[in-house]
Design a protein around this motif. Structure first.
Motif, short mmCIF file in Angstrom:
data_model
loop_
_atom_site.label_atom_id
_atom_site.label_comp_id
_atom_site.label_asym_id
_atom_site.label_seq_id
_atom_site.Cartn_x
_atom_site.Cartn_y
_atom_site.Cartn_z
N THR A 144 26.02 -13.46 86.57
CA THR A 144 26.71 -12.89 87.73
C THR A 144 25.72 -12.25 88.70
O THR A 144 24.70 -11.69 88.29
CB THR A 144 27.76 -11.86 87.30
N ASP A 145 26.07 -12.35 89.98
CA ASP A 145 25.30 -11.63 91.00
C ASP A 145 26.04 -10.38 91.44
O ASP A 145 25.68 -9.76 92.45
CB ASP A 145 25.02 -12.54 92.20
N PRO A 176 19.30 -15.46 94.24
CA PRO A 176 18.06 -16.22 94.20
C PRO A 176 17.31 -16.09 92.87
O PRO A 176 16.70 -17.05 92.39
CB PRO A 176 17.24 -15.65 95.36
N ASP A 177 17.35 -14.89 92.27
CA ASP A 177 16.70 -14.71 90.97
C ASP A 177 17.44 -15.45 89.87
O ASP A 177 16.82 -16.00 88.94
CB ASP A 177 16.60 -13.22 90.63
N LEU A 178 18.76 -15.45 89.94
CA LEU A 178 19.54 -16.22 88.96
C LEU A 178 19.19 -17.70 89.06
O LEU A 178 18.96 -18.37 88.05
CB LEU A 178 21.03 -16.02 89.20
N LEU A 179 19.14 -18.20 90.29
CA LEU A 179 18.79 -19.61 90.49
C LEU A 179 17.38 -19.89 89.99
O LEU A 179 17.14 -20.90 89.31
CB LEU A 179 18.92 -19.98 91.96
N GLY A 180 16.45 -19.00 90.31
CA GLY A 180 15.08 -19.20 89.87
C GLY A 180 14.96 -19.28 88.36
O GLY A 180 14.23 -20.12 87.82
N LEU A 187 15.98 -9.92 86.56
CA LEU A 187 17.36 -9.93 86.07
C LEU A 187 17.56 -8.88 84.98
O LEU A 187 16.60 -8.45 84.33
CB LEU A 187 17.70 -11.31 85.51
N ARG A 188 18.80 -8.48 84.77
CA ARG A 188 19.15 -7.58 83.67
C ARG A 188 20.02 -8.34 82.67
O ARG A 188 20.98 -9.01 83.06
CB ARG A 188 19.93 -6.37 84.19
N ALA A 189 19.67 -8.26 81.40
CA ALA A 189 20.45 -8.89 80.34
C ALA A 189 21.10 -7.82 79.49
O ALA A 189 20.41 -6.93 78.97
CB ALA A 189 19.56 -9.79 79.49
N LEU A 243 17.27 -11.80 77.33
CA LEU A 243 17.51 -12.88 78.28
C LEU A 243 17.34 -14.22 77.57
O LEU A 243 16.30 -14.47 76.94
CB LEU A 243 16.51 -12.78 79.44
N PRO A 244 18.34 -15.09 77.62
CA PRO A 244 18.22 -16.37 76.91
C PRO A 244 17.03 -17.20 77.41
O PRO A 244 16.72 -17.20 78.61
CB PRO A 244 19.54 -17.07 77.23
N VAL A 245 16.39 -17.86 76.48
CA VAL A 245 15.34 -18.82 76.81
C VAL A 245 16.01 -20.16 77.05
O VAL A 245 16.68 -20.70 76.16
CB VAL A 245 14.30 -18.93 75.68
N LEU A 246 15.86 -20.68 78.25
CA LEU A 246 16.55 -21.91 78.61
C LEU A 246 15.69 -23.13 78.30
O LEU A 246 14.46 -23.09 78.48
CB LEU A 246 16.91 -21.90 80.09
#
Length: 204
Positions: A152-153, A176-180, A191-193, A198-201
């Motif tokens: 979420t943004d 933009p950070d979510l997209l990045g 980002l804040r998890a 934070l999941p590794v994609l």
């Protein structure tokens, strides 16, 4: 850019800016193949060889190729067609023909950022950012290695990762950070998890 800067490293590991420009041109031609019912590339090796062949060209040749290949793609997209049909992309991936123009938009916007010439994720059109987050969140949905995640943004929200009744992790930050992070262009440090790391994609 000039001829010297075209030969300098881009933001993509192992690629110069010339590689990025060459890829943009060859991708346009590859998507013409897709729209016209031919294999996207003859082979993965041929795709890579074409990029390596074209990467060292001077800037004026690169830009002419990018423009002319873009025009060929636009012409192919303007031809009457059944846009509901299924087309095949690389590595057996299929999609609706109607999504091919958006896939091309993704290539152009993200690789513009990858050139590292001052165009950043924050400069991307807002419509593009939202659509690409939609696309990438859907791409990771159901992936066994990605925990159930809410992205979420603060205004909009997307679900991704393994199927579950409730998300295990909520990732919050500017779009933009979510997209990045989703596109592998940023490490997620902006980002804040909550609920876990934070999941590794997986790579795209």
């Amino acid at each position: 850019m000039d001829n010297a800067s075209v030969a300098e490293p881009s933001r993509l590991p192992g690629w110069t800016r010339g590689h990025v420009l060459a890829h943009l041109a060859r991708n346009a031609d590859a998507l013409v193949n897709v729209l016209e019912g031919r294999p996207m590339y003859v082979s993965g090796a041929a795709r890579d060889a074409d990029i390596e062949r074209d990467a060292p060209r001077p800037l004026d040749v690169q830009l002419t190729d990018v423009r002319e290949s873009a025009a060929r793609f636009q012409d192919a997209g303007a031809a009457p067609a059944d846009w509901s049909r299924t087309v095949e992309l690389r590595n057996g991936v299929t999609d609706a023909a109607a999504r091919v123009p958006f896939r091309r938009w993704v290539e152009v916007e993200l690789h513009h950022v990858d050139l590292g010439i001052g165009y950043e994720l924050e400069d991307l059109p807002a419509e593009f950012v939202e659509r690409e987050i939609d696309f990438l969140a859907a791409r990771f949905t159901g992936h066994a290695d990605v925990p159930p995640t809410r992205v979420t943004d603060g205004t909009r929200a997307w679900s991704t990762g393994r199927e579950a009744d409730q998300p295990e992790i909520t990732v919050t930050g500017p779009a933009p950070d979510l997209l990045g992070w989703l596109a592998g262009r940023r490490d997620g440090s902006g980002l804040r998890a909550d609920g876990g790391p934070l999941p590794v994609l997986p790579p795209l």
